[in-house]
Scaffold this active site. Structure first.
Site, short mmCIF file in Angstrom:
data_model
loop_
_atom_site.label_atom_id
_atom_site.label_comp_id
_atom_site.label_asym_id
_atom_site.label_seq_id
_atom_site.Cartn_x
_atom_site.Cartn_y
_atom_site.Cartn_z
CD GLN A 284 0.65 8.30 6.61
OE1 GLN A 284 -0.29 9.05 6.90
NE2 GLN A 284 0.47 7.01 6.39
CD GLU B 259 3.90 -0.49 8.52
OE1 GLU B 259 3.88 -1.26 7.56
OE2 GLU B 259 4.04 0.75 8.42
NE ARG C 298 -0.67 -2.26 9.39
CZ ARG C 298 -0.35 -2.82 8.22
NH1 ARG C 298 -0.40 -4.14 8.10
NH2 ARG C 298 0.00 -2.08 7.19
CB SER D 209 6.94 5.08 10.62
OG SER D 209 6.07 4.47 11.53
CE LYS E 137 -1.25 1.83 3.75
NZ LYS E 137 -1.79 2.14 5.10
CB SER E 138 3.81 2.21 2.07
OG SER E 138 3.19 2.00 3.31
CG HIS F 116 -1.52 4.55 13.55
ND1 HIS F 116 -0.84 3.76 12.65
CD2 HIS F 116 -0.64 5.48 13.96
CE1 HIS F 116 0.40 4.19 12.52
NE2 HIS F 116 0.54 5.24 13.32
NE ARG G 92 6.06 6.80 0.99
CZ ARG G 92 5.26 6.46 1.99
NH1 ARG G 92 4.26 5.63 1.78
NH2 ARG G 92 5.47 6.97 3.21
#
Length: 428
Positions: A170, A312, A384, A197, A25-26, A339, A30
């Site tokens: 982010q 995460e 998650r 992160s 997903k990340s 989150h 991007r």
């Protein structure tokens, strides 16, 4: 309306499976932003197709970018002048609510951002304040949260900005991704406690460089990008290694072997640290021609670890820790309270609801293993948390996970993949 409960399957034997994970997903989100800002058309190949990435493609289309589906399942992205008025639904996707407002400052016209109820509670003020400092006109009603409107003027001045990114990496990535298109580029200077992160910022920097952008990150907590064009190119999305967590955890807690196809030997994904974390908790892994092979015995050891850079992964590490033979201390993760839900409070409550002994602290979790029993494991609309419940259910009969469909945020067919994982064991 009653939320459906999913009876978590119990592993009747050690697992033995090969798993092909969907794309990251990340990386996918991007790649979509960079493709939308490129000098010409390009492909995003092997992307993740999930709620978060479909929200990103819808947002880009609303701004005038063409994103076409190909017969191979890729996305063909054709940049275009960004225009408003436009409405962008961010859902509850952190990457969408943070990456698209900087891009919207380059549009001509108003761009309205709104999303799920939880999205209005997630921090966005650092991005809003930074964009205003760089010349943007944003109407957020003074809340520093969604909903808000970016009054795009066809470009942004850019320049130097200080930002407190201690709540989310982010915030930095959001400014860096669109930074090459700002008139003066951008220099982002983080002020505050450490950025969580950090591998995600490293991912952003690496992908910008691959697009031909010069990024100077030689000074700690400072990132400099000069105004420049972004190369049109094909971007191939790696498998989402964070989504490997429940499958590797299955081998760890139930015993057996899980092989994850196409695990990269070098990557910036935080999920790569699962190899070290789960090895420390009792497993073993090796690279093979088929992928990363992970083996567990069913015996799990507790762990003391700072998860600041890989927050995460916390829900799955916590689930495994609840099944360990010794206590665990997970620290450095206070930012998880902001989150999809307050993950620390949720994990402690749900583990304890099954008879466990977990305490959420100022910046983490203390988990003392106890015999668990069945019960409802609430997901809090958090993918998650839901997969953590599935892992506990492998060895604790009677666990029912609330709203397993929320896993569609990043794993569109998690229940099916979970059944396939257990099929050989159940057949045996």
């Amino acid at each position: 309306m009653t939320t459906p409960l999913w009876p978590a399957p119990v592993a009747s034997a050690p697992v033995d499976a090969v798993v092909a994970l969907p794309g990251s997903k990340s990386v996918t989100n991007r790649a979509l932003v960079l493709a939308a800002l490129a000098e010409g058309p390009g492909y995003v190949r092997r992307p993740l197709r999930s709620r978060d990435t479909l929200l990103m493609t819808a947002g880009l289309r609303a701004l005038g970018v063409t994103v076409e589906d190909t017969p191979e399942g890729d996305w063909y992205v054709v940049p275009a002048p960004l225009t408003g008025p436009a409405q962008v639904d961010v859902g509850n996707a952190g990457t969408v609510m943070r990456f698209l407002p900087p891009l919207a400052t380059l549009a001509s016209g108003d761009v309205r951002f709104a999303g799920d109820p939880r999205s209005t509670e997630r921090p966005l003020d650092a991005v809003i304040l930074a964009l205003r400092e760089l010349g943007a006109d944003i109407d957020d009603g003074g809340a520093g949260r969604l909903p808000m409107t970016v009054r795009g003027a066809g470009g942004l001045r850019g320049g130097i900005v200080e930002i407190d990114a201690s709540a989310s990496s982010q915030f930095v990535s959001a400014l860096l991704l669109s930074g090459p298109r700002f008139a003066e580029g951008v220099e982002v200077r983080h002020v505050g406690t450490s950025v969580p992160s950090m591998p995600h910022i490293e991912m952003t920097v690496q992908m910008l460089r691959a697009a031909g952008v010069a990024v100077d990150d030689s000074e700690p907590d400072v990132w400099r990008i000069a105004p420049s064009a972004l190369a049109a190119r094909d971007m191939v999305v790696e498998p989402d290694l964070s989504n490997a967590a429940p499958f590797l955890a299955a081998a760890l807690v139930a015993g057996g072997t899980v092989t994850v196809r196409d695990w990269p030997h070098a990557t910036t994904q935080p999920g790569d640290q699962l190899r070290d974390l789960f090895t420390r908790m009792g497993g073993a892994c090796e690279f093979t021609p088929d992928g990363l092979r992970f083996t567990g015995t069913g015996t799990v050891h507790g762990i003391t670890v700072d998860l600041h850079d890989v927050g995460e992964l916390t829900p799955l590490v916590a689930a495994v820790a609840a099944l360990a033979d010794s206590p665990s201390s997970l620290t450095g993760i206070a930012h998880l309270r902001l989150h999809e839900t307050d993950r620390l409070a949720a994990l402690a409550k749900e583990i304890n609801g099954l008879g466990g002994d977990a305490t959420d602290t100022a910046d983490g979790l203390e988990i003392r293993p106890r015999a668990l029993h069945g019960g409802v494991f609430h997901s809090y609309d958090d993918h998650r948390i839901a997969t953590a419940g599935a892992v506990l259910g492998l060895v604790v009969p009677g666990v029912e996970v609330e709203d397993i469909a929320t896993t569609g945020k990043t794993l569109p067919d998690f229940p099916g993949m979970w059944s396939d994982l257990l099929a050989p064991a159940q057949a045996g």
